[in-house]
Scaffold this motif. Structure first.
Motif, PDB file in Angstrom:
ATOM      1  N   ALA A  35       1.827  -8.487  -1.230  1.00 20.27           N
ATOM      2  CA  ALA A  35       1.354  -7.111  -1.028  1.00 20.27           C
ATOM      3  C   ALA A  35      -0.022  -6.883  -1.629  1.00 20.27           C
ATOM      4  CB  ALA A  35       2.350  -6.134  -1.642  1.00 20.27           C
ATOM      5  N   LYS A  94       9.213 -11.022  -3.122  1.00 18.01           N
ATOM      6  CA  LYS A  94       9.879  -9.866  -3.734  1.00 18.01           C
ATOM      7  C   LYS A  94       9.691  -9.918  -5.244  1.00 18.01           C
ATOM      8  CE  LYS A  94      12.132  -8.987   0.257  1.00 18.01           C
ATOM      9  NZ  LYS A  94      11.991  -7.764   1.085  1.00 18.01           N
ATOM     10  N   THR A 118      10.939  -4.448  -3.279  1.00 17.78           N
ATOM     11  CA  THR A 118      10.003  -4.803  -2.216  1.00 17.78           C
ATOM     12  C   THR A 118       8.785  -3.897  -2.320  1.00 17.78           C
ATOM     13  OG1 THR A 118      11.801  -5.464  -0.727  1.00 17.78           O
ATOM     14  CG2 THR A 118       9.656  -5.050   0.265  1.00 17.78           C
ATOM     15  N   SER A 120       5.396  -2.358  -1.013  1.00 25.13           N
ATOM     16  CA  SER A 120       4.805  -2.073   0.294  1.00 25.13           C
ATOM     17  C   SER A 120       3.446  -2.743   0.433  1.00 25.13           C
ATOM     18  CB  SER A 120       4.648  -0.556   0.477  1.00 25.13           C
ATOM     19  OG  SER A 120       3.915  -0.268   1.648  1.00 25.13           O
ATOM     20  N   THR A 121       3.174  -3.261   1.635  1.00 22.34           N
ATOM     21  CA  THR A 121       1.861  -3.855   1.900  1.00 22.34           C
ATOM     22  C   THR A 121       0.872  -2.821   2.423  1.00 22.34           C
ATOM     23  OG1 THR A 121       2.554  -4.456   4.149  1.00 22.34           O
ATOM     24  CG2 THR A 121       2.847  -6.123   2.409  1.00 22.34           C
ATOM     25  N   GLY A 122       1.351  -1.606   2.651  1.00 19.64           N
ATOM     26  CA  GLY A 122       0.485  -0.577   3.231  1.00 19.64           C
ATOM     27  C   GLY A 122       0.210   0.603   2.342  1.00 19.64           C
ATOM     28  N   SER A 125       3.566   1.942  -3.030  1.00 26.45           N
ATOM     29  CA  SER A 125       4.962   2.356  -3.144  1.00 26.45           C
ATOM     30  C   SER A 125       5.842   1.117  -3.055  1.00 26.45           C
ATOM     31  CB  SER A 125       5.332   3.358  -2.043  1.00 26.45           C
ATOM     32  OG  SER A 125       5.214   2.750  -0.765  1.00 26.45           O
ATOM     33  N   CYS A 126       7.122   1.298  -3.323  1.00 27.59           N
ATOM     34  CA  CYS A 126       8.053   0.172  -3.246  1.00 27.59           C
ATOM     35  C   CYS A 126       9.429   0.666  -2.846  1.00 27.59           C
ATOM     36  CB  CYS A 126       8.121  -0.585  -4.581  1.00 27.59           C
ATOM     37  SG  CYS A 126       8.829   0.369  -5.945  1.00 27.59           S
ATOM     38  N   THR A 127      10.244  -0.274  -2.386  1.00 25.53           N
ATOM     39  CA  THR A 127      11.639   0.004  -2.076  1.00 25.53           C
ATOM     40  C   THR A 127      12.499  -0.630  -3.157  1.00 25.53           C
ATOM     41  OG1 THR A 127      11.209   0.028   0.302  1.00 25.53           O
ATOM     42  CG2 THR A 127      13.497  -0.299  -0.398  1.00 25.53           C
TER      43      THR A 127
END
Length: 204
Positions: A35, A94, A118, A120-122, A125-127
């Motif tokens: 990311a 991850k 995870t 985000s690559t955009g 933020s993350c999950t």
């Protein structure tokens, strides 16, 4: 704060505040090469407001500055969040977070928890995927983790009672969960209050 190394010197930029209240403990970071962002996690070590949070940041290509996203809550309530660690698994792309979770009012009674993150690559933020009980012997405490790039595994060492115990942890990329192998006792003398380790790339 970001620093640029040149020769035997380093130049720092301006410090950036990502949280301005509550007491923080054991700040941990991991760089996500996929990311191209870094994750920063920390424990909220304040009476009445315990928990853990994570924030994603991007380092500017020039100017020694950082841009942060919003804070995300990992977990709330009493727990061993100060004893957590965060590491990047380059094979799974991850981040892996490990931390004790107190099972009752006795701070020595803690399960070892794991969570896949995870990034985000955009955006910043993350999950946060579901947490998993990796070890339920109720005596897990200080935790340190590294990534073994040869075997594509996370290796964790932690204080369990008066022992230091090591384990291998795998990331399941199909459902973003973790699994743990058997425990190996490293030390039984009770001296390893804060066990740490590093990865020897040259002799892997």
């Amino acid at each position: 704060i970001v620093g640029t190394v040149s020769g035997n010197s380093i130049t720092f930029g301006t410090k950036t505040t990502f949280r301005s209240n509550n007491t923080m403990a054991f700040v941990k970071t991991a760089y996500d090469a996929n990311a191209q962002r870094f994750a920063l996690a920390f424990g909220r070590n304040q009476v009445g407001n315990y928990g853990a949070e994570i924030i994603i940041g991007t380092i500017a290509s020039s100017g020694n500055s950082i841009t942060f996203g919003g804070l995300q809550t990992i977990t709330s309530g009493p727990g061993g969040h100060s004893y957590m660690d965060l590491v990047y698994d380059s094979n799974a792309s991850k981040c892996v977070m490990l931390y004790p979770r107190i099972t009752n009012n006795n701070t020595t009674n803690s399960n070892l928890m794991g969570r896949v993150v995870t990034v985000s690559t955009g955006g910043n933020s993350c999950t946060l995927h579901s947490d998993t009980v990796l070890d339920s012997n109720n005596n897990n405490q200080l935790t340190n983790a590294i990534y073994d790039s040869t075997n594509n595994k996370v290796v964790a060492v932690r204080k369990v009672g008066t022992n230091s115990v090591g384990s291998v942890i795998s990331v399941n990329t199909s459902n973003n969960t973790l699994s743990i192998g058997g425990n190996t006792t490293v030390d039984t003398n009770g001296f390893a209050l804060t066990p740490t380790m590093s990865y020897d790339v040259a002799n892997d």
